[in-house]
Each structure stands twice: as structure tokens, then as C-alpha cells.
Scaffold this motif. Structure first.
Motif, PDB file in Angstrom:
ATOM      1  N   ALA A 251       2.031  26.330 -23.620  1.00  0.00           N
ATOM      2  CA  ALA A 251       0.734  25.830 -24.087  1.00  0.00           C
ATOM      3  C   ALA A 251       0.903  24.869 -25.255  1.00  0.00           C
ATOM      4  CB  ALA A 251      -0.165  26.988 -24.484  1.00  0.00           C
ATOM      5  N   THR A 252       1.863  25.136 -26.133  1.00  0.00           N
ATOM      6  CA  THR A 252       2.047  24.282 -27.300  1.00  0.00           C
ATOM      7  C   THR A 252       3.133  23.238 -27.084  1.00  0.00           C
ATOM      8  OG1 THR A 252       3.593  25.866 -28.255  1.00  0.00           O
ATOM      9  CG2 THR A 252       1.297  26.047 -28.903  1.00  0.00           C
ATOM     10  N   GLY A 253       4.114  23.526 -26.260  1.00  0.00           N
ATOM     11  CA  GLY A 253       5.214  22.598 -26.009  1.00  0.00           C
ATOM     12  C   GLY A 253       6.378  22.864 -26.948  1.00  0.00           C
ATOM     13  N   VAL A 254       7.571  22.597 -26.460  1.00  0.00           N
ATOM     14  CA  VAL A 254       8.783  22.818 -27.229  1.00  0.00           C
ATOM     15  C   VAL A 254       9.732  21.652 -26.972  1.00  0.00           C
ATOM     16  CG1 VAL A 254      10.823  24.288 -27.461  1.00  0.00           C
ATOM     17  CG2 VAL A 254       8.607  25.315 -27.139  1.00  0.00           C
ATOM     18  N   VAL A 255      10.383  21.180 -28.011  1.00  0.00           N
ATOM     19  CA  VAL A 255      11.408  20.151 -27.878  1.00  0.00           C
ATOM     20  C   VAL A 255      12.761  20.813 -28.115  1.00  0.00           C
ATOM     21  CG1 VAL A 255      12.345  18.005 -28.806  1.00  0.00           C
ATOM     22  CG2 VAL A 255       9.871  18.323 -28.652  1.00  0.00           C
ATOM     23  N   VAL A 256      13.660  20.636 -27.158  1.00  0.00           N
ATOM     24  CA  VAL A 256      15.005  21.188 -27.254  1.00  0.00           C
ATOM     25  C   VAL A 256      15.969  20.011 -27.328  1.00  0.00           C
ATOM     26  CG1 VAL A 256      16.741  22.601 -26.104  1.00  0.00           C
ATOM     27  CG2 VAL A 256      14.317  23.175 -25.873  1.00  0.00           C
ATOM     28  N   SER A 257      16.829  20.018 -28.324  1.00  0.00           N
ATOM     29  CA  SER A 257      17.811  18.940 -28.434  1.00  0.00           C
ATOM     30  C   SER A 257      19.140  19.511 -28.904  1.00  0.00           C
ATOM     31  CB  SER A 257      17.338  17.852 -29.388  1.00  0.00           C
ATOM     32  OG  SER A 257      17.206  18.363 -30.687  1.00  0.00           O
ATOM     33  N   GLY A 258      20.198  18.824 -28.518  1.00  0.00           N
ATOM     34  CA  GLY A 258      21.521  19.274 -28.921  1.00  0.00           C
ATOM     35  C   GLY A 258      22.569  18.230 -28.604  1.00  0.00           C
ATOM     36  N   ASP A 259      23.726  18.399 -29.188  1.00  0.00           N
ATOM     37  CA  ASP A 259      24.847  17.493 -28.972  1.00  0.00           C
ATOM     38  C   ASP A 259      26.035  18.302 -28.476  1.00  0.00           C
ATOM     39  OD1 ASP A 259      23.585  15.138 -29.853  1.00  0.00           O
ATOM     40  OD2 ASP A 259      23.967  15.691 -31.933  1.00  0.00           O
ATOM     41  N   LEU A 260      26.745  17.729 -27.531  1.00  0.00           N
ATOM     42  CA  LEU A 260      27.945  18.344 -26.981  1.00  0.00           C
ATOM     43  C   LEU A 260      29.084  17.348 -27.142  1.00  0.00           C
ATOM     44  CD1 LEU A 260      29.271  20.646 -25.317  1.00  0.00           C
ATOM     45  CD2 LEU A 260      28.639  19.342 -23.295  1.00  0.00           C
ATOM     46  N   VAL A 261      30.142  17.766 -27.807  1.00  0.00           N
ATOM     47  CA  VAL A 261      31.294  16.896 -28.027  1.00  0.00           C
ATOM     48  C   VAL A 261      32.521  17.560 -27.433  1.00  0.00           C
ATOM     49  CG1 VAL A 261      32.741  15.767 -29.740  1.00  0.00           C
ATOM     50  CG2 VAL A 261      30.292  15.990 -30.150  1.00  0.00           C
ATOM     51  N   LEU A 262      33.171  16.838 -26.515  1.00  0.00           N
ATOM     52  CA  LEU A 262      34.424  17.314 -25.934  1.00  0.00           C
ATOM     53  C   LEU A 262      35.568  16.637 -26.670  1.00  0.00           C
ATOM     54  CD1 LEU A 262      33.527  17.119 -22.153  1.00  0.00           C
ATOM     55  CD2 LEU A 262      33.458  19.109 -23.642  1.00  0.00           C
ATOM     56  N   ALA A 263      36.474  17.442 -27.220  1.00  0.00           N
ATOM     57  CA  ALA A 263      37.572  16.894 -28.017  1.00  0.00           C
ATOM     58  C   ALA A 263      38.868  17.609 -27.669  1.00  0.00           C
ATOM     59  CB  ALA A 263      37.279  17.065 -29.496  1.00  0.00           C
TER      60      ALA A 263
END
Length: 69
Positions: free
Chosen positions: A25-37
Motif C-alpha cells: 500500500a505504501t511502496g518500498v524501494v530496495v537497492s543494493g550493490d554487488l561487487v565480484l572481486a
């Protein structure tokens, strides 16, 4: 639903359906970073961003036609 436990600071339970209804009903923002090293040398970086929200028939589309596609 309150937790039926003898501890005074017992967690309060929330049904999953109610939690999902509130999130959509309110909404959600999901964010993230993935680094392969390898050996502390970054090789690939992927940035992830997602918006989770519900769709309603009462809210008009922002496009005049059927959509951007």
C-alpha cells in the motif's frame, strides 16, 4: 496478535498478510550493490534498484496511450 509468553518484553507478532498489505500500500524501494572481486581486485559491479508497490484501477496511468512500449 500479542505474543502469549511469560516474558515481559515478548515480541509482538504481525501476520504476514498484514505486513505485505502495508508494504504494498505504501511502496518500498530496495537497492543494493554487488561487487565480484578476486584478490581484492573488483572485477564486476552490479547495482540493483527495485520499486515494490501495488497497482490500482482507480489510479490513472501517467501515459495517454497504453504505455511506453
Amino acid at each position: 496478535m500479542p505474543w502469549d509468553a511469560p516474558e515481559p518484553y515478548a515480541p509482538v507478532g504481525v501476520p504476514l498478510v498484514d505486513l505485505l498489505d502495508r508494504v504494498l500500500a505504501t511502496g518500498v524501494v530496495v537497492s543494493g550493490d554487488l561487487v565480484l572481486a578476486i584478490a581484492d581486485v573488483p572485477l564486476v559491479r552490479i547495482s540493483l534498484h527495485a520499486l515494490l508497490a501495488s497497482v490500482s484501477d482507480r489510479v490513472p496511468a501517467p501515459w495517454s496511450d497504453s504505455g511506453p512500449l
